[in-house]
Design a protein around this motif. Structure first.
Motif, PDB file in Angstrom:
ATOM      1  N   ILE A  49      11.905 -17.254 -36.220  1.00  0.00           N
ATOM      2  CA  ILE A  49      10.898 -18.001 -35.465  1.00  0.00           C
ATOM      3  C   ILE A  49      10.091 -17.058 -34.577  1.00  0.00           C
ATOM      4  O   ILE A  49       8.865 -17.160 -34.481  1.00  0.00           O
ATOM      5  CB  ILE A  49      11.565 -19.115 -34.629  1.00  0.00           C
ATOM      6  CG1 ILE A  49      12.101 -20.212 -35.557  1.00  0.00           C
ATOM      7  CG2 ILE A  49      10.598 -19.692 -33.607  1.00  0.00           C
ATOM      8  CD1 ILE A  49      12.953 -21.241 -34.856  1.00  0.00           C
ATOM      9  N   MET A  50      10.770 -16.108 -33.942  1.00  0.00           N
ATOM     10  CA  MET A  50      10.082 -15.153 -33.081  1.00  0.00           C
ATOM     11  C   MET A  50       9.133 -14.263 -33.897  1.00  0.00           C
ATOM     12  O   MET A  50       7.986 -14.027 -33.495  1.00  0.00           O
ATOM     13  CB  MET A  50      11.097 -14.295 -32.325  1.00  0.00           C
ATOM     14  CG  MET A  50      10.499 -13.603 -31.132  1.00  0.00           C
ATOM     15  SD  MET A  50      11.735 -13.021 -29.977  1.00  0.00           S
ATOM     16  CE  MET A  50      12.337 -11.589 -30.804  1.00  0.00           C
ATOM     17  N   LEU A  51       9.599 -13.784 -35.043  1.00  0.00           N
ATOM     18  CA  LEU A  51       8.737 -12.949 -35.886  1.00  0.00           C
ATOM     19  C   LEU A  51       7.554 -13.741 -36.435  1.00  0.00           C
ATOM     20  O   LEU A  51       6.448 -13.202 -36.556  1.00  0.00           O
ATOM     21  CB  LEU A  51       9.558 -12.339 -37.024  1.00  0.00           C
ATOM     22  CG  LEU A  51      10.567 -11.266 -36.607  1.00  0.00           C
ATOM     23  CD1 LEU A  51      11.400 -10.821 -37.810  1.00  0.00           C
ATOM     24  CD2 LEU A  51       9.868 -10.079 -35.974  1.00  0.00           C
ATOM     25  N   THR A  52       7.770 -15.012 -36.751  1.00  0.00           N
ATOM     26  CA  THR A  52       6.666 -15.857 -37.210  1.00  0.00           C
ATOM     27  C   THR A  52       5.623 -16.017 -36.106  1.00  0.00           C
ATOM     28  O   THR A  52       4.416 -15.935 -36.366  1.00  0.00           O
ATOM     29  CB  THR A  52       7.193 -17.243 -37.642  1.00  0.00           C
ATOM     30  OG1 THR A  52       8.184 -17.071 -38.652  1.00  0.00           O
ATOM     31  CG2 THR A  52       6.080 -18.112 -38.166  1.00  0.00           C
ATOM     32  N   GLY A  53       6.077 -16.223 -34.877  1.00  0.00           N
ATOM     33  CA  GLY A  53       5.150 -16.315 -33.753  1.00  0.00           C
ATOM     34  C   GLY A  53       4.383 -15.019 -33.538  1.00  0.00           C
ATOM     35  O   GLY A  53       3.182 -15.041 -33.255  1.00  0.00           O
ATOM     36  N   MET A  54       5.064 -13.904 -33.703  1.00  0.00           N
ATOM     37  CA  MET A  54       4.387 -12.611 -33.559  1.00  0.00           C
ATOM     38  C   MET A  54       3.331 -12.427 -34.648  1.00  0.00           C
ATOM     39  O   MET A  54       2.227 -11.940 -34.380  1.00  0.00           O
ATOM     40  CB  MET A  54       5.411 -11.476 -33.603  1.00  0.00           C
ATOM     41  CG  MET A  54       6.298 -11.415 -32.379  1.00  0.00           C
ATOM     42  SD  MET A  54       7.676 -10.268 -32.518  1.00  0.00           S
ATOM     43  CE  MET A  54       6.846  -8.722 -32.741  1.00  0.00           C
ATOM     44  N   LEU A  55       3.674 -12.830 -35.866  1.00  0.00           N
ATOM     45  CA  LEU A  55       2.721 -12.726 -36.972  1.00  0.00           C
ATOM     46  C   LEU A  55       1.510 -13.613 -36.726  1.00  0.00           C
ATOM     47  O   LEU A  55       0.364 -13.179 -36.913  1.00  0.00           O
ATOM     48  CB  LEU A  55       3.403 -13.088 -38.292  1.00  0.00           C
ATOM     49  CG  LEU A  55       2.506 -13.072 -39.528  1.00  0.00           C
ATOM     50  CD1 LEU A  55       2.019 -11.656 -39.812  1.00  0.00           C
ATOM     51  CD2 LEU A  55       3.238 -13.631 -40.730  1.00  0.00           C
ATOM     52  N   LEU A  56       1.739 -14.845 -36.283  1.00  0.00           N
ATOM     53  CA  LEU A  56       0.619 -15.737 -35.974  1.00  0.00           C
ATOM     54  C   LEU A  56      -0.234 -15.181 -34.835  1.00  0.00           C
ATOM     55  O   LEU A  56      -1.456 -15.257 -34.875  1.00  0.00           O
ATOM     56  CB  LEU A  56       1.142 -17.125 -35.606  1.00  0.00           C
ATOM     57  CG  LEU A  56       1.472 -18.042 -36.769  1.00  0.00           C
ATOM     58  CD1 LEU A  56       2.113 -19.326 -36.269  1.00  0.00           C
ATOM     59  CD2 LEU A  56       0.239 -18.349 -37.576  1.00  0.00           C
ATOM     60  N   GLY A  57       0.418 -14.635 -33.818  1.00  0.00           N
ATOM     61  CA  GLY A  57      -0.323 -14.022 -32.724  1.00  0.00           C
ATOM     62  C   GLY A  57      -1.174 -12.856 -33.193  1.00  0.00           C
ATOM     63  O   GLY A  57      -2.312 -12.680 -32.758  1.00  0.00           O
TER      64      GLY A  57
END
Length: 95
Positions: free
Chosen positions: A7-15
């Protein structure tokens, strides 16, 4: 654990992908969620009898740690100030 990291990596990718967009409103949402999390944490702590019974001990330990940290910071700041200004003051006037 892998779900949390994902979830954290997905948020970083979206950011990263949305970095050119204007997302100034996101800070208000983050602040709101942090307040909600703190409130829920307070409810959980208040419901835990062992924490409530040991609160006076935890408070005393917190005060001791805080006082030690402040004293340590003051001593280190004074030592650095002494090394940078007082000790070198005599060397600057001679030059």
């Amino acid at each position: 654990m892998f779900i949390i990291i994902g979830i954290m990596l997905t948020g970083m990718l979206l950011g990263y992908l949305l970095r050119s967009k204007r997302l100034s409103w996101i800070h208000k949402i983050i602040t709101l969620f942090i307040w909600i999390l703190l409130f829920l944490l307070g409810i959980d702590v208040g419901d835990n009898e062992s924490i409530i019974k040991g609160l006076h001990t935890l408070g005393l330990e917190a005060v001791i740690i805080t006082v030690a940290a402040v004293i340590g910071s003051i001593l280190c700041a004074w030592g650095l100030w002494y090394l940078l200004y007082i000790r070198n003051k005599g060397k600057e006037t001679k030059a």
